[in-house]
Design an enzyme around this catalytic site. Structure first.
Site, PDB file in Angstrom:
ATOM      1  N   LYS A  87       0.850  -1.194   0.000  1.00 47.17           N
ATOM      2  CA  LYS A  87       0.000   0.000   0.000  1.00 47.17           C
ATOM      3  C   LYS A  87       0.884   1.242   0.000  1.00 47.17           C
ATOM      4  O   LYS A  87       1.754   1.399   0.859  1.00 47.17           O
ATOM      5  CB  LYS A  87      -0.895  -0.048   1.243  1.00 47.17           C
ATOM      6  CG  LYS A  87      -2.100   0.837   1.180  1.00 47.17           C
ATOM      7  CD  LYS A  87      -2.999   0.548   2.368  1.00 47.17           C
ATOM      8  CE  LYS A  87      -4.149   1.504   2.449  1.00 47.17           C
ATOM      9  NZ  LYS A  87      -4.741   1.509   3.781  1.00 47.17           N
TER      10      LYS A  87
HETATM   11  C1  E4P Z   1      -7.950   1.867   4.406  1.00 46.02           C
HETATM   12  O1  E4P Z   1      -7.442   1.471   3.394  1.00 46.02           O
HETATM   13  C2  E4P Z   1      -7.869   3.273   4.835  1.00 46.02           C
HETATM   14  O2  E4P Z   1      -6.583   3.578   5.289  1.00 46.02           O
HETATM   15  C3  E4P Z   1      -8.912   3.498   5.899  1.00 46.02           C
HETATM   16  O3  E4P Z   1     -10.146   3.024   5.412  1.00 46.02           O
HETATM   17  C4  E4P Z   1      -9.031   4.940   6.380  1.00 46.02           C
HETATM   18  O4  E4P Z   1     -10.148   5.050   7.212  1.00 46.02           O
HETATM   19  P1  E4P Z   1     -10.418   6.311   8.162  1.00 46.02           P
HETATM   20  O5  E4P Z   1     -10.633   7.503   7.294  1.00 46.02           O
HETATM   21  O6  E4P Z   1     -11.652   5.934   8.915  1.00 46.02           O
HETATM   22  O7  E4P Z   1      -9.211   6.475   9.041  1.00 46.02           O
END
Ligand code: E4P
Length: 217
Positions: A87
């Site tokens: 990622k």
């Molecule tokens: C996942 O890939 C993301 O990092 C995550 O969904 C972010 O979520 P948040 O905005 O609730 O922190």
């Protein structure tokens, strides 16, 4: 639409896996820190543990923000298990790193996407997934679901193979809206997934069936 769970919590991942509906996992540095994980050894171990529970892709986010650092960290993460998806943030260096991992046949998830333009660049570089952040856009009075729909439309129009992974999903209705706009994947907290089960008529109906079944014992 595929369901990923958005957590580094092993119990929650196991629960979703045991429901039989889990297609993958996403994590980020904040979710890892929330679990009290510290240091490289514990980070690597947590990804191994997650990969042992799920059958699908597991997004592991690099901490580095420069190209060389992302490549080094991403290669180490990818070596943990073939299920690992590296990622990477949607920055200039992140996009270059997406291209590098594509050339190595390593799956990537380009994260922190807040515009169609960012999603397009990530897709052109060969990202496996792009992650538009629905909840964080809603938080600033923008429309996160519309962004997901706009990216889906552009990818379909131009035949781009990158999957649209709706992230920053905060509640059950976000999941239903993602279905309507054609997201390929939604990564969700367990509670939001479980919310799909809730219906008062199901509870009421089951109650009646239990009572009538008891009459026949
Ligand atoms: C996942 O890939 C993301 O990092 C995550 O969904 C972010 O979520 P948040 O905005 O609730 O922190």
């Amino acid at each position: 639409m595929k369901f990923f769970i958005d957590t580094a919590n092993l119990e929650q991942i196991e629960q979703a896996q045991n429901m039989g509906i889990l297609d993958g996992v996403t994590t980020n540095p904040s979710l890892m820190a929330k679990e009290g994980i510290k240091g490289k050894e514990q980070i690597m171990q947590r990804y191994k543990d997650i990969c042992n529970i799920v059958d699908g892709p597991v997004s592991a986010e690099v901490f580095a923000t420069d190209y060389d650092g992302m490549i080094k960290e991403g290669e180490e993460l990818a070596a943990i298990d073939p299920k690992i998806t590296v990622k990477l943030p949607c920055t200039k260096d992140g996009i270059r790193a997406v291209k590098y991992f594509k050339s190595k046949n390593i799956a990537t998830n380009c994260t922190l996407i807040f515009s169609v333009g960012q999603a397009l660049l990530a897709a052109k570089a060969g990202a496996t997934f792009v992650s538009p952040f629905v909840g964080r856009l809603d938080d600033i009075c923008e429309d996160g679901i519309s962004l997901v729909g706009d990216i889906v439309k552009v990818f379909r129009t131009y035949g781009l193979k990158t999957q649209v992974l709706a992230a920053s999903i905060r509640h059950t209705n976000h999941i239903l809206k993602c279905l309507q706009v054609g997201a390929d994947v939604a990564t969700c907290p367990l509670k939001a997934i479980e919310g799909l089960l809730n219906h008062p008529l199901t509870d009421k109906g089951l109650d009646i069936f239990i009572k009538d079944a008891a009459k026949m014992q």
